[in-house]
Write an enzyme that holds these catalytic residues in place. Structure first.
Site, PDB file in Angstrom:
ATOM      1  N   ARG A  55      44.022  25.181  35.276  1.00  0.00           N
ATOM      2  CA  ARG A  55      43.778  26.399  36.037  1.00  0.00           C
ATOM      3  C   ARG A  55      45.121  26.919  36.547  1.00  0.00           C
ATOM      4  O   ARG A  55      46.138  26.245  36.389  1.00  0.00           O
ATOM      5  CB  ARG A  55      42.732  26.220  37.154  1.00  0.00           C
ATOM      6  CG  ARG A  55      42.585  24.906  37.808  1.00  0.00           C
ATOM      7  CD  ARG A  55      43.737  24.469  38.671  1.00  0.00           C
ATOM      8  NE  ARG A  55      44.134  25.536  39.568  1.00  0.00           N
ATOM      9  CZ  ARG A  55      45.328  25.673  40.080  1.00  0.00           C
ATOM     10  NH1 ARG A  55      46.281  24.782  39.815  1.00  0.00           N
ATOM     11  NH2 ARG A  55      45.634  26.674  40.870  1.00  0.00           N
ATOM     12  N   ASP A 239      46.880  36.509  40.208  1.00  0.00           N
ATOM     13  CA  ASP A 239      46.239  36.369  38.902  1.00  0.00           C
ATOM     14  C   ASP A 239      46.313  37.644  38.077  1.00  0.00           C
ATOM     15  O   ASP A 239      46.233  37.612  36.851  1.00  0.00           O
ATOM     16  CB  ASP A 239      44.786  35.922  39.068  1.00  0.00           C
ATOM     17  CG  ASP A 239      44.750  34.470  39.502  1.00  0.00           C
ATOM     18  OD1 ASP A 239      44.904  34.211  40.716  1.00  0.00           O
ATOM     19  OD2 ASP A 239      44.628  33.604  38.626  1.00  0.00           O
ATOM     20  N   ASN A 249      44.064  37.565  43.690  1.00  0.00           N
ATOM     21  CA  ASN A 249      44.446  36.144  43.811  1.00  0.00           C
ATOM     22  C   ASN A 249      43.222  35.407  44.360  1.00  0.00           C
ATOM     23  O   ASN A 249      42.185  36.011  44.680  1.00  0.00           O
ATOM     24  CB  ASN A 249      45.668  35.980  44.717  1.00  0.00           C
ATOM     25  CG  ASN A 249      46.230  34.564  44.657  1.00  0.00           C
ATOM     26  OD1 ASN A 249      46.425  34.023  43.574  1.00  0.00           O
ATOM     27  ND2 ASN A 249      46.481  33.955  45.799  1.00  0.00           N
ATOM     28  N   LYS A 250      43.343  34.106  44.478  1.00  0.00           N
ATOM     29  CA  LYS A 250      42.227  33.268  44.931  1.00  0.00           C
ATOM     30  C   LYS A 250      41.566  33.836  46.179  1.00  0.00           C
ATOM     31  O   LYS A 250      42.248  34.291  47.099  1.00  0.00           O
ATOM     32  CB  LYS A 250      42.776  31.860  45.201  1.00  0.00           C
ATOM     33  CG  LYS A 250      41.775  30.847  45.704  1.00  0.00           C
ATOM     34  CD  LYS A 250      40.563  30.704  44.805  1.00  0.00           C
ATOM     35  CE  LYS A 250      40.918  30.343  43.378  1.00  0.00           C
ATOM     36  NZ  LYS A 250      39.738  30.410  42.458  1.00  0.00           N
TER      37      LYS A 250
HETATM   38  O1  MRU Z   1      40.839  29.467  40.147  1.00  0.00           O
HETATM   39  P1  MRU Z   1      42.267  29.060  39.982  1.00  0.00           P
HETATM   40  O2  MRU Z   1      42.578  27.725  40.543  1.00  0.00           O
HETATM   41  O3  MRU Z   1      42.728  29.216  38.548  1.00  0.00           O
HETATM   42  O4  MRU Z   1      43.075  30.132  40.835  1.00  0.00           O
HETATM   43  C1  MRU Z   1      44.470  30.072  40.838  1.00  0.00           C
HETATM   44  C2  MRU Z   1      45.089  31.072  41.751  1.00  0.00           C
HETATM   45  O5  MRU Z   1      44.437  31.897  42.338  1.00  0.00           O
HETATM   46  C3  MRU Z   1      46.582  31.070  41.841  1.00  0.00           C
HETATM   47  O6  MRU Z   1      46.994  31.509  43.097  1.00  0.00           O
HETATM   48  C4  MRU Z   1      47.134  32.032  40.789  1.00  0.00           C
HETATM   49  O7  MRU Z   1      46.667  31.717  39.504  1.00  0.00           O
HETATM   50  C5  MRU Z   1      48.595  32.066  40.778  1.00  0.00           C
HETATM   51  S1  MRU Z   1      49.212  30.560  40.096  1.00  0.00           S
HETATM   52  C6  MRU Z   1      50.695  30.514  39.673  1.00  0.00           C
END
Ligand code: MRU
Length: 350
Positions: A55, A239, A249-250
């Site tokens: 991820r 993202d 982002n998350k």
């Molecule tokens: O659901 P995930 O764990 O893939 O989410 C990841 C994130 O939101 C990160 O902050 C994002 O991918 C940036 S990582 C370099």
């Protein structure tokens, strides 16, 4: 000094030539178990992306590129034209996670590469190139952002943006690793990042392995700590970043950005060029992944809500550009007005 990259097996590692296989550290088992998967077909790669065994936006882009190689290898040569096989396998991979544009961008680069040279060896070469580019971009982000880290201060970060989220040192965390290596002393508050706990399971592990003092907080503690002056900087990853600087982002990122704006704390977003999507005018156009409600109603497989309770589970949120102090990219710092800054750097038509 402890090198964080020496603590864990590589996030992703291709073994051998184009007939080889993909090794992947299963992140769902961290921090307690370190299991390296050997993936030899595209179905296994799709399963791993969907279930977050791998991820983080840059890492899923690299996994998809090698997954494409595995999928095409199984079907070609065959009755379908090589490019048609590539397109159909790429479409399956693209559907695995919708928000991080890195995944689609990596697949587009692969398709483009084999358009005039429809060879498995070419697909292998471009997958390796995509991985190498992500490593290089991570290093540039770290150099670009390390000077922002407040000496003696406290930095808050969200989700996981380290080596586990990329194939290099990371994005937001790469900045912290670089500042620490330069001798800057600071503390980090890592929020848990419910529902899947990337902050608790992964970020705290990576920071501690690097020797950076880190404390966990629950997600809802972040804004209150920012308001009390306990945080001097927030840095997160992204993202997908739209042409005007709105970014996904998350889930939970937006609330942190609002708190930073209200209390005049710098809020930085660290991301490589592969995370910018200048085809989208603004954040409204970013697709937001909705995941299973059981990720919310259960914690580590144990029900925490009464039987019959359902949940809404958006995996990401969108933060408007006006809340961002600056983007830290592999090509330098971007300041407002972000639409012009992004156009100048990332618009292919410029
Ligand atoms: O659901 P995930 O764990 O893939 O989410 C990841 C994130 O939101 C990160 O902050 C994002 O991918 C940036 S990582 C370099």
């Amino acid at each position: 000094m402890t090198n964080p990259t020496s603590q864990l097996p590589p996030t992703l590692l291709w073994r051998g030539d184009e007939h080889g296989w993909l090794e992947m550290l299963d992140q769902t088992l961290l921090p307690h178990e370190r299991v390296v998967l050997q993936l030899r077909d595209v179905d296994a790669v799709i399963e791993a992306i969907v279930h977050l065994r791998v991820r983080g936006a840059p890492a899923i882009g690299v996994a998809a590129a090698f997954g494409l190689l595995l999928g095409v290898r199984a079907l070609a040569p065959g009755p379908m034209a090589f490019l048609d096989v590539v397109r159909s396998v790429a479409a399956r991979l693209a559907a695995s996670r919708p928000t991080a544009v890195n995944l689609q961008r990596a697949l587009d680069r692969c398709i483009e590469a084999v358009r005039h040279e429809p060879l498995l060896a070419r697909l292998f070469a471009i997958a390796q190139r995509i991985a190498a580019d992500e490593v290089a971009m991570s290093a540039c982000i770290a150099q670009c952002g390390k000077g922002l880290v407040p000496a003696g201060g406290t930095v808050l970060t969200h989700c996981n943006t380290g080596r586990l989220a990329t194939v290099g040192d990371g994005t937001a965390l790469a900045i912290l690793f670089a500042a620490h290596r330069d001798g800057v002393r600071f503390r980090v508050l890592a929020d848990e990042t419910r529902p899947l706990l990337q902050g608790a399971r992964l970020t705290a592990l990576e920071l501690a392995a690097a020797g950076i003092p880190v404390e966990l907080i629950v997600d809802s503690a972040g804004p209150g700590l920012i308001a009390r002056g306990a945080v001097q900087m927030v840095v997160v990853g992204a993202d997908r970043i739209a042409a005007n600087g709105d970014f996904a982002n998350k889930v939970g990122t937006y609330g942190l950005a609002l708190a930073c704006a209200a209390h005049k704390v710098p809020f930085y977003v660290a991301a490589p060029g592969s995370t910018f999507d200048v085809r989208l005018p603004n954040g409204d156009a970013i697709p937001i992944e909705e995941r299973a409600g059981t990720e919310v109603t259960e914690l580590a497989g144990v029900a925490v809500a009464a039987v019959g309770i359902t949940a809404r589970n958006p995996a990401f949120d969108v933060t408007p550009a006006r809340l961002v102090s600056a983007f830290v990219t592999d090509r330098g710092l971007l300041h407002a007005p972000f639409d012009a800054a992004i156009k100048a750097l990332f618009d292919p038509g410029r």
